[in-house]
Write an enzyme that holds these catalytic residues in place. Structure first.
Site, PDB file in Angstrom:
ATOM      1  N   TYR A 189      -8.487  85.683 -29.360  1.00 40.00           N
ATOM      2  CA  TYR A 189      -7.274  86.469 -29.101  1.00 40.00           C
ATOM      3  C   TYR A 189      -6.242  86.104 -30.048  1.00 40.00           C
ATOM      4  CZ  TYR A 189      -9.935  85.524 -24.611  1.00 40.00           C
ATOM      5  OH  TYR A 189     -10.830  85.428 -23.774  1.00 40.00           O
ATOM      6  N   HIS A 213      -9.068  78.714 -23.578  1.00 43.46           N
ATOM      7  CA  HIS A 213      -9.417  78.534 -22.303  1.00 43.46           C
ATOM      8  C   HIS A 213     -11.003  78.007 -22.256  1.00 43.46           C
ATOM      9  CE1 HIS A 213     -11.964  82.271 -22.413  1.00 43.46           C
ATOM     10  NE2 HIS A 213     -11.192  82.683 -22.996  1.00 43.46           N
TER      11      HIS A 213
END
Ligand code: GLY
Ligand code: MN
Length: 466
Positions: free
Chosen positions: A408, A376
């Site tokens: 992540y 992101h």
């Protein structure tokens, strides 16, 4: 629900009671109402200054049209809580539906008034106000909002406003309105409509915050930091994600925030790897990391702060390793938050660090694999919207952006399983100044040592359980 009326009542009384109950059942909750209690709302001078600034950006012989937000139905006779359209709030301060603002470049004659701005809003109605609260009304618009040419929305058609004679009409295409539908569809059919320029002008204005706006943002951010700190202190294995969410939001409301700026993201373990996780129902265990991405909304302005911390109160070696990479990336990103830098400079910096460190650890084998674990953007503007409007060009003083890199590593990832289910994001709200970046959310701990120390402290919420 059954409605039983005594037979002894006359037909008329029975009909009256029946219709009263229908009224109770069918009067919706939560129409927009006006607040006259807070003493630190944006001033009428702020809003009129914003309209003047808009006018300066507008072309000759042009008009800008802004519609208030509409009420959205949740189900049956319950509506969602009203939330004003940010542009409309920015330009007027009015927190009601069924209103319309016209800003003209130059004075025009509408009805008996010659002026360069006109507001149409709902009339006050004592009966409705007993159900859903006080409205601004025409007099309030003049005295409280300082808009002298305020008229009843119900009289709008009588003004027979014809925008086709203007060289340019500014209005957003994605408007909704429940009251001015004919007017909106006429605008959308005009060849002089410039929706793109409308977006650009509002973005340009809203990107740069005034002192009044920054005061409200500092308040929203400080409340948010307090909420995260309290959640950190209270967290222990066996609690649920929603417990941490509730503690954060309790602090928000108890410190005067009207709302959250976005649904709270409170995800532990596997859920820490989901960017916009909102379910918040999992029971947390000692091995989980908890991503707590929450933001109070204060007088329309949203904070957006993320901290990630271990449910046990102590980082494992693997958690600490990943955490410190994200922290290094975030600090490097913040260092790029300087006037004149490109908006994407913090992202570039953060990505380079995450890429380098993940390669060193063998979590990725090729540089371009970085986007498997960091997928992101690092920054967005912050303001009346959490993902606020702005030009997204060069960074400018008085704009506020987030810096929020993350890593992540979901279960089953193509790396050593000791890294699985570690999701970490660290997010601060940063004011761009003429000199150093001003980290507005520095009031909540960020290093692993500071976090572990704070988590050892007793929380009021732990005391409640004892
Ligand atoms: N706080 C959520 C986001 O920035 O996307
Ligand atoms: Mn964010």
């Amino acid at each position: 629900m059954f409605l039983i009326l005594p037979k002894a009542l006359t037909k008329n009384v029975r009909a009256f009671l029946f219709s009263s109950v229908l009224l109770i059942l069918f009067t919706p909750f939560r129409a927009g109402a006006q607040n006259s209690y807070d003493i630190d709302l944006l001033t009428k001078e702020f809003h009129s200054g914003r309209r003047d600034a808009l006018r300066k950006l507008m072309d000759d012989s042009s008009v800008a049209v802004f519609f208030s937000a509409t009420i959205k139905n949740r189900s049956n006779d319950v509506d969602y809580e009203f939330h004003q359209d940010p542009n409309f709030y920015y330009l007027t301060g009015l927190n009601e539906e069924n209103a319309l603002l016209l800003v003209f470049k130059n004075d025009v004659q509408i009805g008996s008034a010659a002026a360069n701005e006109f507001l149409f809003l709902e009339d006050r109605d004592p009966k409705t106000e007993r159900w859903t609260g006080k409205k601004m009304g025409i007099d309030g618009a003049k005295t409280i909002l300082g808009i002298q040419n305020a008229f009843s929305s119900s009289s709008f058609a009588d003004f027979k406003i014809d925008l086709s004679r203007f060289k340019k009409v500014y209005c957003l295409k994605e408007n909704e309105t429940q009251l001015f539908t004919g007017f909106l569809s006429t605008i959308l059919s005009l060849t002089t409509l410039d929706s793109y320029a409308t977006k650009e002008m509002t973005a340009k204005l809203r990107e740069l915050k005034t002192k009044e706006e920054l005061d409200l943002m500092r308040k929203a951010i400080s409340i948010t930091c307090d909420g995260i700190k309290e959640a950190m202190k209270a967290l222990e294995p066996g609690m649920y994600e929603y417990n941490a969410e509730a503690i954060g939001e309790y602090v928000f409301k108890s410190k005067g925030a009207e709302d959250v700026g976005y649904p709270s993201i409170v995800g532990g373990g596997e859920n820490s790897c989901i960017l916009h996780y909102e379910t918040n129902r999992k029971k947390l265990s000692a091995k989980d990391m908890l991503v707590c991405d929450i933001g109070a909304e204060y007088h329309g302005y949203s904070a957006d702060v993320t901290r990630t911390f271990p449910v046990s109160g102590k980082f494992s070696d693997e958690q600490k390793t990943i955490y410190n990479i994200v922290l290094e990336a975030q600090q490097a990103g913040i260092a790029k938050c300087r006037a004149g830098e490109d908006f994407r400079a913090p992202h570039k910096e953060a990505t380079a660090i995450i890429q380098k460190r993940l390669l060193e650890l063998g979590i990725i084998k090729q540089p371009n694999e970085v986007n498997k674990y960091f997928f992101h953007g690092t920054s967005h503007y912050l303001g009346l919207d959490v993902h606020d409007v702005g030009i997204y060009g060069k960074l400018k003083p008085n704009s506020v952006i987030t810096v929020e890199p993350g890593i992540y590593i979901p279960f089953g990832s193509d790396c050593d399983e000791k890294w699985w289910n570690i999701g970490i994001r660290i997010e601060d709200d940063v004011l761009i100044t003429e000199t150093e970046p001003d980290v507005l959310s520095s009031c909540v701990p960020k290093t692993t040592e500071e976090i572990e120390a704070l988590m050892k402290q007793e929380s009021l919420f732990n005391l409640m359980k004892k």
